[in-house]
Design a protein around this motif. Structure first.
Motif, PDB file in Angstrom:
ATOM      1  N   VAL A  48      37.939  57.221  42.410  1.00  0.00           N
ATOM      2  CA  VAL A  48      37.396  56.063  43.122  1.00  0.00           C
ATOM      3  C   VAL A  48      38.241  54.842  42.815  1.00  0.00           C
ATOM      4  N   ARG A  49      38.610  54.122  43.865  1.00  0.00           N
ATOM      5  CA  ARG A  49      39.385  52.887  43.700  1.00  0.00           C
ATOM      6  C   ARG A  49      38.656  51.755  44.402  1.00  0.00           C
ATOM      7  N   ALA A  50      38.938  50.515  43.992  1.00  0.00           N
ATOM      8  CA  ALA A  50      38.362  49.362  44.693  1.00  0.00           C
ATOM      9  C   ALA A  50      39.454  48.326  44.873  1.00  0.00           C
ATOM     10  N   SER A  51      39.540  47.765  46.083  1.00  0.00           N
ATOM     11  CA  SER A  51      40.555  46.736  46.333  1.00  0.00           C
ATOM     12  C   SER A  51      39.940  45.336  46.221  1.00  0.00           C
ATOM     13  N   ASP A  52      38.728  45.251  45.720  1.00  0.00           N
ATOM     14  CA  ASP A  52      37.988  43.989  45.585  1.00  0.00           C
ATOM     15  C   ASP A  52      38.764  43.019  44.670  1.00  0.00           C
ATOM     16  N   GLN A  53      39.115  41.845  45.218  1.00  0.00           N
ATOM     17  CA  GLN A  53      39.963  40.921  44.444  1.00  0.00           C
ATOM     18  C   GLN A  53      39.241  40.290  43.257  1.00  0.00           C
ATOM     19  N   THR A  54      37.905  40.355  43.253  1.00  0.00           N
ATOM     20  CA  THR A  54      37.189  39.789  42.085  1.00  0.00           C
ATOM     21  C   THR A  54      37.551  40.567  40.817  1.00  0.00           C
ATOM     22  N   LEU A  55      37.967  41.824  40.981  1.00  0.00           N
ATOM     23  CA  LEU A  55      38.291  42.646  39.808  1.00  0.00           C
ATOM     24  C   LEU A  55      39.607  42.241  39.152  1.00  0.00           C
ATOM     25  N   THR A  56      40.425  41.484  39.858  1.00  0.00           N
ATOM     26  CA  THR A  56      41.715  41.093  39.269  1.00  0.00           C
ATOM     27  C   THR A  56      41.783  39.581  39.019  1.00  0.00           C
ATOM     28  N   ARG A  57      40.620  38.952  39.006  1.00  0.00           N
ATOM     29  CA  ARG A  57      40.584  37.495  38.842  1.00  0.00           C
ATOM     30  C   ARG A  57      40.636  37.124  37.344  1.00  0.00           C
ATOM     31  N   ILE A  58      41.345  36.035  37.056  1.00  0.00           N
ATOM     32  CA  ILE A  58      41.365  35.480  35.690  1.00  0.00           C
ATOM     33  C   ILE A  58      40.804  34.068  35.763  1.00  0.00           C
ATOM     34  N   ASP A  59      39.807  33.776  34.954  1.00  0.00           N
ATOM     35  CA  ASP A  59      39.324  32.395  34.842  1.00  0.00           C
ATOM     36  C   ASP A  59      39.545  31.967  33.395  1.00  0.00           C
ATOM     37  N   ALA A  60      40.597  31.218  33.174  1.00  0.00           N
ATOM     38  CA  ALA A  60      40.976  30.861  31.801  1.00  0.00           C
ATOM     39  C   ALA A  60      41.029  29.355  31.612  1.00  0.00           C
ATOM     40  N   SER A  61      40.410  28.605  32.529  1.00  0.00           N
ATOM     41  CA  SER A  61      40.579  27.150  32.477  1.00  0.00           C
ATOM     42  C   SER A  61      39.635  26.476  31.482  1.00  0.00           C
ATOM     43  N   GLY A  62      38.480  27.065  31.216  1.00  0.00           N
ATOM     44  CA  GLY A  62      37.487  26.395  30.366  1.00  0.00           C
ATOM     45  C   GLY A  62      37.383  27.016  28.987  1.00  0.00           C
ATOM     46  N   PRO A  63      36.350  26.610  28.228  1.00  0.00           N
ATOM     47  CA  PRO A  63      36.168  27.177  26.885  1.00  0.00           C
ATOM     48  C   PRO A  63      35.743  28.643  26.910  1.00  0.00           C
ATOM     49  N   ARG A  64      35.109  29.061  28.027  1.00  0.00           N
ATOM     50  CA  ARG A  64      34.753  30.476  28.149  1.00  0.00           C
ATOM     51  C   ARG A  64      35.664  31.115  29.191  1.00  0.00           C
ATOM     52  N   ILE A  65      36.328  32.183  28.798  1.00  0.00           N
ATOM     53  CA  ILE A  65      37.285  32.803  29.724  1.00  0.00           C
ATOM     54  C   ILE A  65      36.712  34.113  30.271  1.00  0.00           C
ATOM     55  N   THR A  66      37.075  34.430  31.502  1.00  0.00           N
ATOM     56  CA  THR A  66      36.638  35.693  32.110  1.00  0.00           C
ATOM     57  C   THR A  66      37.857  36.419  32.670  1.00  0.00           C
ATOM     58  N   LEU A  67      37.931  37.695  32.345  1.00  0.00           N
ATOM     59  CA  LEU A  67      39.021  38.538  32.848  1.00  0.00           C
ATOM     60  C   LEU A  67      38.413  39.636  33.702  1.00  0.00           C
ATOM     61  N   GLY A  68      38.829  39.740  34.961  1.00  0.00           N
ATOM     62  CA  GLY A  68      38.394  40.869  35.780  1.00  0.00           C
ATOM     63  C   GLY A  68      38.827  42.167  35.123  1.00  0.00           C
ATOM     64  N   ALA A  69      38.033  43.228  35.336  1.00  0.00           N
ATOM     65  CA  ALA A  69      38.340  44.508  34.676  1.00  0.00           C
ATOM     66  C   ALA A  69      39.718  45.034  35.069  1.00  0.00           C
ATOM     67  N   GLY A  70      40.187  44.667  36.261  1.00  0.00           N
ATOM     68  CA  GLY A  70      41.472  45.175  36.740  1.00  0.00           C
ATOM     69  C   GLY A  70      42.667  44.328  36.341  1.00  0.00           C
ATOM     70  N   VAL A  71      42.456  43.338  35.484  1.00  0.00           N
ATOM     71  CA  VAL A  71      43.577  42.499  35.023  1.00  0.00           C
ATOM     72  C   VAL A  71      44.458  43.323  34.078  1.00  0.00           C
ATOM     73  N   THR A  72      45.756  43.284  34.309  1.00  0.00           N
ATOM     74  CA  THR A  72      46.680  44.072  33.466  1.00  0.00           C
ATOM     75  C   THR A  72      47.132  43.244  32.249  1.00  0.00           C
ATOM     76  N   PHE A  73      47.661  43.937  31.266  1.00  0.00           N
ATOM     77  CA  PHE A  73      48.156  43.245  30.060  1.00  0.00           C
ATOM     78  C   PHE A  73      49.378  42.388  30.383  1.00  0.00           C
ATOM     79  N   ALA A  74      50.174  42.844  31.360  1.00  0.00           N
ATOM     80  CA  ALA A  74      51.350  42.044  31.755  1.00  0.00           C
ATOM     81  C   ALA A  74      50.886  40.697  32.314  1.00  0.00           C
TER      82      ALA A  74
END
Ligand SMILES: Cc1cc2nc3c(=O)[nH]c(=O)nc-3n(C[C@H](O)[C@H](O)[C@H](O)COP(=O)(O)OP(=O)(O)OC[C@H]3O[C@@H](n4cnc5c(N)ncnc54)[C@H](O)[C@@H]3O)c2cc1C
Length: 272
Positions: A48-74
């Protein structure tokens, strides 16, 4: 055996597909799933794959950061705002693995892998998952303790609070092949300071139990105290408590128990 590949536009549909089919496996970067398929793992009949862009989103601007599950280490390594996570991201595999491997996949990677997850455990991360039951947030420690049961759920993202300073968060991976290679042990420590004393110590270990664990006795040895030599020694002596490492080609359980305190002492003392 034929393998069916299903691609969905939304994370919700992908979650539905993996929660309703025991032989379905979600494909993140595929560094482990594709290896399993190539080796003839017959337990997987649907990918199963998903092309949903929310999975690759990075929110790193504030004190609490969120990384989508599909964010790569690179990608993490390319984000200046995520500098505190660069050491764990850099410690994973070689460039090809860092280009493909994801934060979400790392949560499920068995020993001697799962290094990034050690860092997330020390940072008290929250894991957002979606399954047949809907979406919910789980504390990472609870997520890891029930990891086998999470296999029918889709991880959407992980989030954690940014450490107050570079000193407050430390990470070290002990490997036989540098800079890459499976973990002999992996250590991460988050040591927030309030009024000159450690408040909310978190120490996480990889390859010291079937999943990543917290070294709670070592945390207690530091809680409410300063990071002086006596307290560091007490934490190092307690590091092995509650661990249950295994023997593998990278090291024996005995060796892991012998060295975990040594490396925790070095990490806490700021030694190389
Ligand atoms: C040569 C090599 C070297 C490696 N070196 C390291 C290393 O040094 N350190 C390390 O930690 N790891 C290492 N790994 C393991 C792996 O590359 C990483 O752990 C990576 O983070 C796995 O992510 P992935 O997206 O490729 O996972 P995948 O292979 O896509 O998936 C792995 C598992 O996680 C599940 N999964 C993936 N994403 C999700 C999601 N969003 N929701 C639910 N389930 C999901 C999959 O279904 C599967 O069961 C190495 C692997 C290889 C092949």
């Amino acid at each position: 055996m034929a393998v069916t590949v299903k691609t969905f536009a939304s994370a919700g549909e992908a979650a539905g597909a993996i929660s309703s089919d025991r032989s379905a496996r979600y494909l993140g970067g595929g560094t482990l799933v594709m290896r399993a398929l190539n080796e003839g793992d017959v337990s997987i009949s649907t990918v199963v794959r998903a092309s949903d862009q929310t999975l690759t989103r990075i929110d790193a601007s504030g004190p609490r950061i969120t990384l989508g599950a599909g964010v790569t280490f690179a990608r993490i390594l390319g984000e200046r705002d995520l500098a505190f996570l660069h050491a764990p991201a850099r410690s994973i595999g070689g460039p090809a693995v860092r280009n493909m491997g994801t934060v979400g996949g790392n949560l499920f990677a068995p020993n001697p892998y799962g290094d990034f997850t050690v860092a997330l455990l020390a940072l008290d991360a929250t894991v957002a998952v979606q399954g047949g039951f809907g979406a919910r947030d789980i504390a990472i420690e609870e997520f890891l303790q029930s990891r086998e049961r999470q296999s029918g759920a889709l991880v959407l993202s992980v989030s954690c609070t940014r450490p107050a300073s570079a000193e407050a968060f430390r990470y070290r991976k002990i490997a036989r092949i540098k800079p890459k290679g499976g973990s002999v042990i992996t250590l991460a420590a988050h040591l927030p300071v309030s009024g000159g004393r450690i408040a909310g110590a978190r120490i996480a270990l990889g390859s010291m139990a079937p999943t990543q664990i917290r070294a709670k006795a070592a945390e207690r040895a530091l809680e409410g105290r300063t990071l002086d030599a006596a307290n560091i020694n007490a934490a190092a002596s307690a590091a092995v408590e509650g661990t249950s490492p295994a023997d593998n080609a990278l090291g024996s359980a005995w060796y892991r128990r012998e060295i975990v305190g040594v490396h925790l002492r070095r990490l806490l003392s700021g030694q190389e």
